[in-house]
Design a protein around this motif. Structure first.
Motif, PDB file in Angstrom:
ATOM      1  N   ARG A   1       1.037  -1.070  -0.160  1.00 36.95           N
ATOM      2  CA  ARG A   1       0.085   0.298   0.148  1.00 36.95           C
ATOM      3  C   ARG A   1       0.594   1.068  -0.437  1.00 36.95           C
ATOM      4  O   ARG A   1       0.395   2.131  -0.464  1.00 36.95           O
ATOM      5  CB  ARG A   1      -0.614   0.505   1.106  1.00 36.95           C
ATOM      6  N   ARG A   2       1.791   1.165   0.639  1.00 37.28           N
ATOM      7  CA  ARG A   2       3.138   2.357   0.769  1.00 37.28           C
ATOM      8  C   ARG A   2       3.130   2.941  -0.969  1.00 37.28           C
ATOM      9  O   ARG A   2       3.117   3.680  -1.183  1.00 37.28           O
ATOM     10  CB  ARG A   2       4.046   2.584   1.569  1.00 37.28           C
ATOM     11  N   VAL A   3       3.707   1.602  -1.811  1.00 38.30           N
ATOM     12  CA  VAL A   3       4.389   1.809  -2.405  1.00 38.30           C
ATOM     13  C   VAL A   3       3.273   2.062  -3.881  1.00 38.30           C
ATOM     14  O   VAL A   3       3.817   3.040  -4.506  1.00 38.30           O
ATOM     15  CB  VAL A   3       5.452   0.506  -3.125  1.00 38.30           C
ATOM     16  N   LEU A   4       2.173   1.471  -3.405  1.00 34.91           N
ATOM     17  CA  LEU A   4       0.973   1.550  -4.485  1.00 34.91           C
ATOM     18  C   LEU A   4       0.366   3.357  -4.116  1.00 34.91           C
ATOM     19  O   LEU A   4       0.508   4.232  -5.637  1.00 34.91           O
ATOM     20  CB  LEU A   4       0.584   1.027  -5.155  1.00 34.91           C
ATOM     21  N   GLY A   5       0.188   3.699  -3.152  1.00 37.88           N
ATOM     22  CA  GLY A   5       0.244   4.608  -2.741  1.00 37.88           C
ATOM     23  C   GLY A   5       0.541   5.835  -3.557  1.00 37.88           C
ATOM     24  O   GLY A   5       0.353   7.079  -4.022  1.00 37.88           O
ATOM     25  N   ALA A   6       2.034   5.916  -3.843  1.00 37.34           N
ATOM     26  CA  ALA A   6       3.098   6.360  -4.555  1.00 37.34           C
ATOM     27  C   ALA A   6       2.476   7.047  -5.491  1.00 37.34           C
ATOM     28  O   ALA A   6       3.132   7.988  -6.640  1.00 37.34           O
ATOM     29  CB  ALA A   6       4.446   6.809  -3.984  1.00 37.34           C
ATOM     30  N   TRP A   7       2.028   5.953  -5.975  1.00 38.11           N
ATOM     31  CA  TRP A   7       1.745   5.667  -7.962  1.00 38.11           C
ATOM     32  C   TRP A   7      -0.049   6.520  -7.960  1.00 38.11           C
ATOM     33  O   TRP A   7      -0.838   5.998  -8.913  1.00 38.11           O
ATOM     34  CB  TRP A   7       2.115   4.632  -8.600  1.00 38.11           C
ATOM     35  N   GLY A   8      -0.600   6.677  -6.790  1.00 43.82           N
ATOM     36  CA  GLY A   8      -2.018   7.142  -7.120  1.00 43.82           C
ATOM     37  C   GLY A   8      -2.725   5.676  -7.334  1.00 43.82           C
ATOM     38  O   GLY A   8      -3.948   5.967  -7.671  1.00 43.82           O
ATOM     39  N   ILE A   9      -2.443   4.482  -6.938  1.00 41.24           N
ATOM     40  CA  ILE A   9      -2.481   3.094  -7.194  1.00 41.24           C
ATOM     41  C   ILE A   9      -4.028   2.430  -6.210  1.00 41.24           C
ATOM     42  O   ILE A   9      -3.549   2.798  -4.308  1.00 41.24           O
ATOM     43  CB  ILE A   9      -2.343   1.929  -7.921  1.00 41.24           C
TER      44      ILE A   9
END
Length: 554
Positions: free
Chosen positions: A419-427
């Motif tokens: 969630r941390r990583v995908l959140g940075a990509w707006g996912i």
């Protein structure tokens, strides 16, 4: 010796009815008044439908709200005991709603050194709190008829459940009831539990006079030099009570506070019958004095040899002690803090009945292994579509983001890392293609990981899972992890620390204590499951063991 109750009235009923007054308990400076208060509630018991008493439940919740809202009263921990499981569920639901609609009260509840518990008398064994609020639940129905079916209390041994339930308070008990003692006709039931309920309600309504214990008053000790001392003090205008207490241990003489007639300003100990009744010199000279001082007594000692050799000098010293006590009364009035609630086992040996044994409060000391949870705030990637995450040119950046999050937040569970990583990509959702790509890149980073119950936890290069001893708690708003996002290793370490203070706890109580430690005021299904996984991890690591429904520190 019994040490839990800081006021004799809180244990006097059990001591008289179930222990034949063999528990040696200690009177308090405010022993003249009772700390067991009967609160009559207008309403009825819904016997035919819900088997709940909504009127008592509301009264209990109103009291909790009042206490959490008061800066002084909120320092005292709270426990709620009901006589039935359905009443417990009703009050628990109303309590959860209270916290949901009053976030400021939830904060106060979380910050309490002991979480509020709400239990019925079948699962309250071993628990204790500063203040216990009872909801009897049973009582007259809407038509005013009283049934003597009191659930588990009617069963064989029901009186034992009652005995445990009514001896949980340290400082105060409030009994909320639509039922009065005179409405219980014990000729209609042979149950000891029913007779016990009637006797307990009589005690709550009328006080110690119902126990057949001689009331304190200005009566004079029948023999010994204490009689002469009491008579002389009375001549100087002081109200004197003698043989103060409910059990086999008594304070010889108490001087009543002229300003507050419900309290004593001075306790006088002599070396007469009460002194000689102590079994050991340690009990006489150390244990009794330590406990009485913790209860707030100002003490003065008179030796019989001194009295017979120079009674006038002894009396002058005694009058001076009384005057000094009068001068000091009221100068410092502070609520007892958690540190003085419990006696250390090394200071006072716990030799009383095991069903009343005191446990240390859950607390976190200055040497705690707790630290603040830090969140990795990744820079937002200017992405135009989900496909950007799947393009080869961005794989290096994604792997760097994975490493950055792990470096800051490890140990971290896989779902939170994603969630941390995908959140940075707006996912916001982990679809099939996104999940497959993330899994591949995660494997390429080649991180150290552990797996518990199929859930992966990732570790930074400077952390060894087998040597990890800490746990982290979020203090910043919006950064608290969900329960399922807390690695079981952290919860196991928190469990170990809680039990290092408590020694042992019932498993459900340990679940609640651990939940509060991580900032969860209410133990929902997800929270409970996460805490239980952590407890299982602590057992697997050899920190604790489970025995007879309790988790024990090794």
């Amino acid at each position: 010796w019994h040490y839990r109750s800081k006021h004799e009235s809180l244990i006097a009923f059990s001591n008289s009815k179930y222990y034949e007054n063999k528990l040696l308990t200690f009177p308090s400076p405010d022993d003249i008044a009772t700390k067991v208060n009967y609160i009559p509630v207008a309403g009825y018991y819904d016997r035919g439908k819900t088997r709940q008493n909504a009127f008592e439940a509301k009264a209990v919740i109103d009291e909790i709200k009042h206490r959490l809202s008061d800066p002084v009263l909120s320092k005292r921990s709270i426990g709620v005991v009901t006589f039935s499981s359905v009443q417990q569920i009703l009050i628990q639901n109303m309590f959860d709603e209270l916290l949901r609609t009053n976030p400021q009260l939830e904060t106060v509840a979380i910050d309490s050194p002991e979480p509020i518990f709400i239990k019925n008398l079948e699962n309250v064994q071993g628990d204790e709190r500063d203040v216990i609020l009872f909801s009897v639940g049973y009582g007259p129905n809407k038509e005013g008829k009283v049934s003597l079916n009191f659930g588990p209390l009617n069963r064989e041994g029901g009186w034992r459940r009652l005995n445990v339930a009514v001896s949980r308070a340290r400082y105060e008990m409030k009994v909320y009831s639509t039922l009065r003692a005179d409405q219980i006709d014990i000729t209609r039931s042979a149950s000891e539990g029913v007779a016990g309920v009637k006797a307990f309600l009589e005690y709550a309504e009328k006080g110690r006079s119902t126990l057949g214990i001689k009331k304190i008053g200005a009566e004079i000790i029948e023999s010994g030099f204490e009689k002469l001392v009491a008579e002389e003090i009375t001549k100087h205008g002081y109200e004197v009570h003698t043989n103060i207490g409910c059990s086999g241990y008594r304070i010889d003489i108490g001087i009543v506070n002229k300003e507050k007639p419900a309290e004593y300003i001075l306790g006088i100990l002599c070396d007469g019958n009460n002194y000689n009744a102590a079994k050991t010199a340690r009990d006489r000279e150390i244990t009794q004095h330590e406990v009485l001082k913790l209860l707030g007594w100002t003490l003065h000692k008179i030796w019989s040899t001194d009295w017979w050799e120079n009674g006038e000098r002894v009396m002058n010293n005694t009058l001076e002690a009384i005057k000094n006590a009068e001068l000091n009364t009221g100068k410092v009035v502070e609520e007892p803090q958690a540190e003085v609630i419990h006696m250390k086992p090394a200071t006072v040996p716990m030799t009383f009945n095991s069903s009343l044994q005191t446990e240390e409060m859950p607390a976190v000391d200055d040497n705690s292994i707790r630290t603040e949870y830090k969140v990795c705030n990744l820079e937002i990637v200017m992405s135009t579509s989900l496909d950007d995450f799947l393009q080869y040119k961005n794989f290096k950046k994604i792997k760097e983001q994975i490493e950055a999050v792990v470096e800051t937040e490890a140990p971290i569970v896989k779902n939170l890392l994603a969630r941390r990583v995908l959140g940075a990509w707006g996912i916001s959702k982990l679809g099939v293609r996104i999940n497959a790509q993330f899994e591949q890149l995660l494997n390429e980073v080649n991180l150290n990981k552990t797996v518990t119950d199929g859930n992966a936890v990732f570790w930074a290069v400077n952390l060894r899972p087998d040597e990890y001893t800490g746990y982290r708690v979020s203090t910043a708003n919006g950064q608290k992890r969900d329960a399922e996002d807390i690695p079981p290793e952290e919860i196991a370490n928190a469990v170990k620390e809680i039990l290092s203070h408590q020694i042992s706890l019932p498993k459900d109580e340990l679940v609640r204590d651990a939940s509060r430690l991580f900032g969860f005021a209410r133990s929902g299904t997800n929270v409970e499951m996460a805490m239980k996984k952590g407890i299982n991890k602590a057992i697997a690591n050899g920190y604790v063991l489970e025995k007879n429904g309790r988790v024990v520190f090794i």
